[in-house]
Design an enzyme around this catalytic site. Sequence first.
Site, PDB file in Angstrom:
ATOM      1  N   ALA A 114       0.814  -1.220   0.000  1.00 35.31           N
ATOM      2  CA  ALA A 114       0.000   0.000   0.000  1.00 35.31           C
ATOM      3  C   ALA A 114       0.842   1.263   0.000  1.00 35.31           C
ATOM      4  O   ALA A 114       0.321   2.363  -0.126  1.00 35.31           O
ATOM      5  CB  ALA A 114      -0.941  -0.005   1.201  1.00 35.31           C
ATOM      6  N   GLY A 115       2.145   1.091   0.178  1.00 35.54           N
ATOM      7  CA  GLY A 115       3.016   2.274   0.241  1.00 35.54           C
ATOM      8  C   GLY A 115       2.919   3.076  -1.040  1.00 35.54           C
ATOM      9  O   GLY A 115       2.592   2.549  -2.104  1.00 35.54           O
ATOM     10  N   ARG A 152       9.460   7.576  -4.172  1.00 34.85           N
ATOM     11  CA  ARG A 152      10.789   7.716  -4.756  1.00 34.85           C
ATOM     12  C   ARG A 152      10.882   7.187  -6.190  1.00 34.85           C
ATOM     13  O   ARG A 152      11.848   7.444  -6.886  1.00 34.85           O
ATOM     14  CB  ARG A 152      11.830   7.008  -3.861  1.00 34.85           C
ATOM     15  CG  ARG A 152      12.207   7.826  -2.638  1.00 34.85           C
ATOM     16  CD  ARG A 152      13.015   7.022  -1.643  1.00 34.85           C
ATOM     17  NE  ARG A 152      12.188   6.049  -0.928  1.00 34.85           N
ATOM     18  CZ  ARG A 152      12.659   5.152  -0.078  1.00 34.85           C
ATOM     19  NH1 ARG A 152      13.946   5.083   0.168  1.00 34.85           N
ATOM     20  NH2 ARG A 152      11.841   4.312   0.532  1.00 34.85           N
ATOM     21  N   GLN A 183      -5.771  -0.362   2.576  1.00 35.56           N
ATOM     22  CA  GLN A 183      -5.268   0.497   3.650  1.00 35.56           C
ATOM     23  C   GLN A 183      -5.455   1.935   3.161  1.00 35.56           C
ATOM     24  O   GLN A 183      -4.712   2.408   2.296  1.00 35.56           O
ATOM     25  CB  GLN A 183      -3.786   0.216   3.921  1.00 35.56           C
ATOM     26  CG  GLN A 183      -3.267   1.000   5.122  1.00 35.56           C
ATOM     27  CD  GLN A 183      -1.742   0.939   5.238  1.00 35.56           C
ATOM     28  OE1 GLN A 183      -1.031   0.770   4.252  1.00 35.56           O
ATOM     29  NE2 GLN A 183      -1.238   1.111   6.449  1.00 35.56           N
ATOM     30  N   ASN A 202      -4.634  -4.104 -48.770  1.00 32.68           N
ATOM     31  CA  ASN A 202      -5.699  -4.616 -47.893  1.00 32.68           C
ATOM     32  C   ASN A 202      -6.600  -3.520 -47.357  1.00 32.68           C
ATOM     33  O   ASN A 202      -7.594  -3.807 -46.726  1.00 32.68           O
ATOM     34  CB  ASN A 202      -5.080  -5.403 -46.732  1.00 32.68           C
ATOM     35  CG  ASN A 202      -4.182  -4.540 -45.869  1.00 32.68           C
ATOM     36  OD1 ASN A 202      -3.553  -3.602 -46.361  1.00 32.68           O
ATOM     37  ND2 ASN A 202      -4.136  -4.831 -44.588  1.00 32.68           N
ATOM     38  N   TYR A 203      -6.256  -2.273 -47.596  1.00 34.84           N
ATOM     39  CA  TYR A 203      -6.970  -1.172 -46.937  1.00 34.84           C
ATOM     40  C   TYR A 203      -7.382  -0.145 -47.974  1.00 34.84           C
ATOM     41  O   TYR A 203      -6.534   0.396 -48.696  1.00 34.84           O
ATOM     42  CB  TYR A 203      -6.030  -0.547 -45.896  1.00 34.84           C
ATOM     43  CG  TYR A 203      -6.652   0.507 -45.034  1.00 34.84           C
ATOM     44  CD1 TYR A 203      -7.890   0.303 -44.417  1.00 34.84           C
ATOM     45  CD2 TYR A 203      -5.999   1.715 -44.809  1.00 34.84           C
ATOM     46  CE1 TYR A 203      -8.449   1.275 -43.605  1.00 34.84           C
ATOM     47  CE2 TYR A 203      -6.544   2.686 -43.990  1.00 34.84           C
ATOM     48  CZ  TYR A 203      -7.779   2.473 -43.399  1.00 34.84           C
ATOM     49  OH  TYR A 203      -8.328   3.433 -42.602  1.00 34.84           O
TER      50      TYR A 203
HETATM   51  C1  UD1 Z   1      10.729  -1.973   6.364  1.00 38.03           C
HETATM   52  C2  UD1 Z   1      10.971  -2.365   7.817  1.00 38.03           C
HETATM   53  C3  UD1 Z   1      12.469  -2.486   8.071  1.00 38.03           C
HETATM   54  C4  UD1 Z   1      13.084  -3.473   7.093  1.00 38.03           C
HETATM   55  C5  UD1 Z   1      12.734  -3.107   5.671  1.00 38.03           C
HETATM   56  C6  UD1 Z   1      13.148  -4.224   4.737  1.00 38.03           C
HETATM   57  C7  UD1 Z   1       9.167  -1.317   9.032  1.00 38.03           C
HETATM   58  C8  UD1 Z   1       8.739  -0.231   9.920  1.00 38.03           C
HETATM   59  N1  UD1 Z   1      10.413  -1.346   8.665  1.00 38.03           N
HETATM   60  O1  UD1 Z   1      11.295  -0.691   6.155  1.00 38.03           O
HETATM   61  O2  UD1 Z   1      12.693  -2.919   9.399  1.00 38.03           O
HETATM   62  O3  UD1 Z   1      14.495  -3.486   7.288  1.00 38.03           O
HETATM   63  O4  UD1 Z   1      11.314  -2.958   5.496  1.00 38.03           O
HETATM   64  O5  UD1 Z   1      12.985  -3.852   3.393  1.00 38.03           O
HETATM   65  O6  UD1 Z   1       8.355  -2.180   8.710  1.00 38.03           O
HETATM   66  N2  UD1 Z   1       3.570  -0.465   3.406  1.00 38.03           N
HETATM   67  C9  UD1 Z   1       2.212  -0.455   3.453  1.00 38.03           C
HETATM   68  N3  UD1 Z   1       1.583   0.445   4.236  1.00 38.03           N
HETATM   69  C10 UD1 Z   1       2.261   1.350   4.982  1.00 38.03           C
HETATM   70  C11 UD1 Z   1       3.663   1.343   4.913  1.00 38.03           C
HETATM   71  C12 UD1 Z   1       4.307   0.425   4.126  1.00 38.03           C
HETATM   72  O7  UD1 Z   1       1.559  -1.264   2.787  1.00 38.03           O
HETATM   73  O8  UD1 Z   1       1.592   2.132   5.680  1.00 38.03           O
HETATM   74  C13 UD1 Z   1       4.239  -1.463   2.548  1.00 38.03           C
HETATM   75  C14 UD1 Z   1       5.026  -0.843   1.428  1.00 38.03           C
HETATM   76  O9  UD1 Z   1       4.256  -0.758   0.244  1.00 38.03           O
HETATM   77  C15 UD1 Z   1       6.186  -1.810   1.256  1.00 38.03           C
HETATM   78  C16 UD1 Z   1       6.349  -2.426   2.645  1.00 38.03           C
HETATM   79  O10 UD1 Z   1       5.152  -2.165   3.355  1.00 38.03           O
HETATM   80  O11 UD1 Z   1       5.880  -2.835   0.340  1.00 38.03           O
HETATM   81  C17 UD1 Z   1       7.543  -1.868   3.398  1.00 38.03           C
HETATM   82  O12 UD1 Z   1       7.380  -0.487   3.558  1.00 38.03           O
HETATM   83  P1  UD1 Z   1       8.597   0.524   3.401  1.00 38.03           P
HETATM   84  O13 UD1 Z   1       8.104   1.895   3.679  1.00 38.03           O
HETATM   85  O14 UD1 Z   1       9.292   0.288   2.132  1.00 38.03           O
HETATM   86  O15 UD1 Z   1       9.484   0.064   4.655  1.00 38.03           O
HETATM   87  P2  UD1 Z   1      11.023   0.251   4.832  1.00 38.03           P
HETATM   88  O16 UD1 Z   1      11.298   1.642   5.238  1.00 38.03           O
HETATM   89  O17 UD1 Z   1      11.715  -0.285   3.662  1.00 38.03           O
END
Ligand code: UD1
Length: 462
Positions: free
Chosen positions: A10-11, A15, A72, A385-386
């Site tokens: 859901a992120g 970036r 989410q 053809n056209y």
């Molecule tokens: C997260 C972990 C970190 C780990 C790393 C590995 C947490 C707080 N941290 O950090 O310990 O080392 O992954 O790659 O979990 N997402 C949602 N909803 C949200 C936030 C995130 O669905 O509200 C999803 C994102 O789409 C992504 C995943 O969760 O697929 C990880 O989120 P991201 O923000 O990339 O976490 P990191 O900072 O990489």
Amino acid sequence: MGLAAVILAAGRGTRMKSATVKVLHRVGGRAMVEHVLSAVEEAGAQKTVLVVGQQGEQVMELLGSRVEYARQAEQLGTAHALMQAEAKLAGFTGDVLVVCGDTPLLRAPTLWELCRDHSRAGNAATVLTAIIPEPAGYGRVIRAADGGVQKIVEQKDASPGELAVREINTGVYCFRAAGLFSALSGLNADNAQGEYYLPDIIEHYVTRGRPMGAVVVNDPAEIAGVNDRCQLAAAEKVLRRRILEEIMLSGVTVLDPGNTYIDATVEIGRDTIIYPFTFIEGKSIIGENCTIGPYSRLSDAVLGHRVTVQNSVVLDSLVGDGCHVGPYAYIRPGCRLGREVKVGDFVELKKARLGDSAKVPHLSYVGDAEVGKAANVGAGTITCNYDGEKKSVTRIGDGAFIGSNTNLVAPVEVGAGAVTGAGSTITRDVPPGALGVARDKQKNIPGWTARKKPVSAGNNTE
Ligand code: UD1
Ligand code: CA
């Protein structure tokens, strides 16, 4: 019992600087989330819940009913994301594998081993960790004196001592479903980012004496997350190499793996040779003993055995055993070539069916056409053809011989064994076995050159 999986996706993926959801960006010819989904399915997940955010429709369009969806609405952190899957897992009593949608290099055996160790040990939670030289950005795994995992600290919340730890959280976990969601609702967001962190569940379990474990991944390259386009290119490189190695080990020669691009979805038969600068994409299936490339692109192309394709493009078409394509042929979608067909240089085909042993050796456009067995289509033949409004079909019978530079104005049919005179514009059907000629008779004007250029006649090099 059994295994369910939850993929967090859901992120926002800010970036990536993209209008497309991050997990839909493609590596190795497939969306990142498809790689992750295949890995969890292969690891034994009987059901998968995908947590999507605001642009979830894009993901749903791709994956359809292959997964269940949880939404989410607001991105409040990874623990909050996992909580959204609760309703979809109501009544489920097995283990829950949690992965992120942006780690396309994860392999099924790694996930499978994590889940196996988790259930053998009787853990309530098991986290997959990795030991890497440059842990910046990841959560650090803090272990107690006895070696047991104590907690995970995010980069932004870590002390200098914790930042020095090189064991990191991969973001992959296996949980016993029982008690998971009540534990999640007990977490808080008292941290640097004000988010509900899923890794906080580790300390939560430890302090309550629930059995916890950690598995260290063998190959840290597997857990690399993709957050921007540079990491996307890095993942592409790893995945491409992996695909090529698998293909080579299955008996295909790839002359230059550094310059060959094959999607994960492609199948290639033994003893086929791939020359450099070749792209094989989508649902392409290549038979045995084929020679492909150099400089070719096959997309959703199905090739039989012993086919050669050289410097050519083949899109969404079927090519039978023993065909020769190219150099410089362009086979557009909807073509079916029988066996031993030759499509030579500078030939374009579109929605054309060519019977066994038919030949279109050079410089032709054959579109919306049916060409019979062993028919020969001479150089420069064009199917018209056209008419500016609609497309019409050209039929060429078995064994017909189309003279060079024939225009076939569709709809039109040249019967079996018929011949067209070179340079003809054929607007009416030619019956089987007949000769169709449609051009002016040649006339010769004797002495013309001498009359026109009396002085320099015979000297045309000026
Ligand atoms: C997260 C972990 C970190 C780990 C790393 C590995 C947490 C707080 N941290 O950090 O310990 O080392 O992954 O790659 O979990 N997402 C949602 N909803 C949200 C936030 C995130 O669905 O509200 C999803 C994102 O789409 C992504 C995943 O969760 O697929 C990880 O989120 P991201 O923000 O990339 O976490 P990191 O900072 O990489
Ligand atoms: Ca990430």
